[in-house]
Design an enzyme around this catalytic site. Structure first.
Site, PDB file in Angstrom:
ATOM      1  N   ASP A 118      34.265  47.688  42.075  1.00  0.00           N
ATOM      2  CA  ASP A 118      33.296  46.588  42.053  1.00  0.00           C
ATOM      3  C   ASP A 118      31.910  47.073  41.620  1.00  0.00           C
ATOM      4  OD1 ASP A 118      32.482  43.987  42.332  1.00  0.00           O
ATOM      5  OD2 ASP A 118      32.290  44.060  44.515  1.00  0.00           O
ATOM      6  N   ASN A 140      39.579  35.907  40.233  1.00  0.00           N
ATOM      7  CA  ASN A 140      38.672  36.158  39.107  1.00  0.00           C
ATOM      8  C   ASN A 140      38.819  35.137  37.975  1.00  0.00           C
ATOM      9  OD1 ASN A 140      38.787  39.760  39.568  1.00  0.00           O
ATOM     10  ND2 ASN A 140      37.175  38.355  40.165  1.00  0.00           N
TER      11      ASN A 140
HETATM   12  C1  IPE Z   1      37.166  42.185  43.664  1.00  0.00           C
HETATM   13  O1  IPE Z   1      35.861  42.107  43.183  1.00  0.00           O
HETATM   14  C2  IPE Z   1      38.144  42.149  42.524  1.00  0.00           C
HETATM   15  C3  IPE Z   1      38.110  43.298  41.624  1.00  0.00           C
HETATM   16  C4  IPE Z   1      37.394  44.389  41.752  1.00  0.00           C
HETATM   17  C5  IPE Z   1      38.992  43.185  40.487  1.00  0.00           C
HETATM   18  P1  IPE Z   1      35.091  40.710  43.091  1.00  0.00           P
HETATM   19  O2  IPE Z   1      33.739  41.031  42.560  1.00  0.00           O
HETATM   20  O3  IPE Z   1      35.892  39.717  42.358  1.00  0.00           O
HETATM   21  O4  IPE Z   1      35.024  40.280  44.633  1.00  0.00           O
HETATM   22  P2  IPE Z   1      34.035  39.291  45.388  1.00  0.00           P
HETATM   23  O5  IPE Z   1      34.023  38.004  44.609  1.00  0.00           O
HETATM   24  O6  IPE Z   1      32.696  39.937  45.387  1.00  0.00           O
HETATM   25  O7  IPE Z   1      34.600  39.159  46.765  1.00  0.00           O
HETATM   26  C1  IPE Z   2      34.211  44.384  39.118  1.00  0.00           C
HETATM   27  O1  IPE Z   2      32.878  44.216  38.788  1.00  0.00           O
HETATM   28  C2  IPE Z   2      35.124  44.046  37.967  1.00  0.00           C
HETATM   29  C3  IPE Z   2      35.927  42.832  38.145  1.00  0.00           C
HETATM   30  C4  IPE Z   2      35.926  42.065  39.196  1.00  0.00           C
HETATM   31  C5  IPE Z   2      36.787  42.469  37.043  1.00  0.00           C
HETATM   32  P1  IPE Z   2      32.156  42.811  38.907  1.00  0.00           P
HETATM   33  O2  IPE Z   2      32.296  42.099  37.603  1.00  0.00           O
HETATM   34  O3  IPE Z   2      32.650  42.066  40.095  1.00  0.00           O
HETATM   35  O4  IPE Z   2      30.644  43.262  39.116  1.00  0.00           O
HETATM   36  P2  IPE Z   2      29.578  42.603  40.085  1.00  0.00           P
HETATM   37  O5  IPE Z   2      30.198  42.524  41.448  1.00  0.00           O
HETATM   38  O6  IPE Z   2      29.252  41.268  39.510  1.00  0.00           O
HETATM   39  O7  IPE Z   2      28.425  43.557  40.033  1.00  0.00           O
HETATM   40 MG    MG Z   3      32.091  41.973  42.033  1.00  0.00          MG
END
Ligand code: IPE
Ligand code: IPE
Ligand code: MG
Length: 257
Positions: free
Chosen positions: A41, A89
């Site tokens: 993340d 997602n």
């Molecule tokens: C969790 O991260 C999913 C992945 C890393 C693929 P998200 O960024 O989607 O999670 P939330 O929305 O902060 O809980």
């Molecule tokens: C994790 O990074 C990747 C996926 C969930 C695909 P994020 O895209 O959630 O990055 P933040 O949480 O917005 O920084």
């Molecule tokens: Mg995220």
């Protein structure tokens, strides 16, 4: 007492106490987790901090995944599970989903030969059949090409949600004609997408968030957890090795003394 890693007492097999050998045959100094899972993340925040589009964060995140996979193999980790795309997602803008799919296509193409050469088996957990047919086909090809590899397993969670995985597992058991009044933990374990993977020893989440976001809810029952502030694109071999050292210093009890 914070550590029993130096203790001569054997720990249960499921405790991740197996000490695999490095590729060069030398034994590592600490117990190595057999199975590490990572909630990768912070790509978006990494990009934002640099004034870059979110897609640049995802690209840097994919590079981090490559490095962490190599470092895990060198450390003797048997299985690395990476949360790449959750079933939630899909709530993101279509343009971002397309960027993520583009990256997946690119890495499947560019990395497949080296994964195979290095003896890495690719497993998918989740439902990648919901992806565009060309991506789903590339994934199936990569999985079947690497299916007989035994040095290490890379499991990628794609369109994965733990609750859906549990529901699917129960459905599989019911569909097999089993007596549902006799359902056991072992039966559920064996029907989950993770059935062939070692027990989960260590779960890491980057970016400072301290939640599971529907990842491996069943499997995490007795895993160690590590939440780090590092944004995923900045997580590399050094951070992975620090996480493994942290794990090695923990005392796991599994409800006993
Ligand atoms: C969790 O991260 C999913 C992945 C890393 C693929 P998200 O960024 O989607 O999670 P939330 O929305 O902060 O809980
Ligand atoms: C994790 O990074 C990747 C996926 C969930 C695909 P994020 O895209 O959630 O990055 P933040 O949480 O917005 O920084
Ligand atoms: Mg995220």
């Amino acid at each position: 007492m914070t550590s029993n890693s130096a203790s001569a007492e054997p720990r249960p097999e499921s405790a991740g106490s197996v000490i695999p050998r490095h590729v060069d045959g030398t034994a590592p100094r600490h117990p190595v987790p057999r199975h590490v899972a990572i909630i990768m993340d912070g790509n978006g925040r990494w990009a934002k901090a640099r004034g870059l589009p979110r897609a640049a964060g995802h690209k840097a995140g994919a590079e981090a995944a490559r490095k962490v996979l190599r470092a895990s193999g060198e450390a003797g980790v048997e299985c690395l599970t990476l949360y790449a795309f959750s079933s939630e997602n899909w709530r993101r803008p279509e343009a971002e989903i397309n960027d993520l799919m583009g990256l997946l296509r690119f890495y499947l193409q560019s990395e497949l030969n080296s994964l195979h050469r290095e003896g890495i088996r690719l497993k998918i957990i989740g439902d990648h059949n919901a992806f565009k047919p060309d991506v789903a086909k590339m994934i199936d090809h990569a999985v079947s090409k690497t299916a007989a590899n035994t040095r290490m397993t890379l499991a990628i969670a794609l369109n994965y949600g733990a609750r859906a995985e549990i529901v699917k597992a129960v459905g599989r058991i019911a569909g097999s004609g089993a007596d549902m009044a006799q359902i056991s933990e072992e039966m559920i374990d064996a029907a989950l997408d993770t059935a062939e993977l070692p027990p989960l020893d260590l779960l890491i989440r980057t970016s400072g968030e301290q939640r599971l976001s529907n990842f491996l809810l069943w499997q995490v029952a007795y895993s160690e957890m590590l939440f780090v502030d590092t944004l995923w694109p900045d997580f590399g071999a050094e951070a992975l090795n620090a996480a493994l050292a942290d794990f090695a210093g923990r005392e796991r009890r599994f409800g006993g003394l």
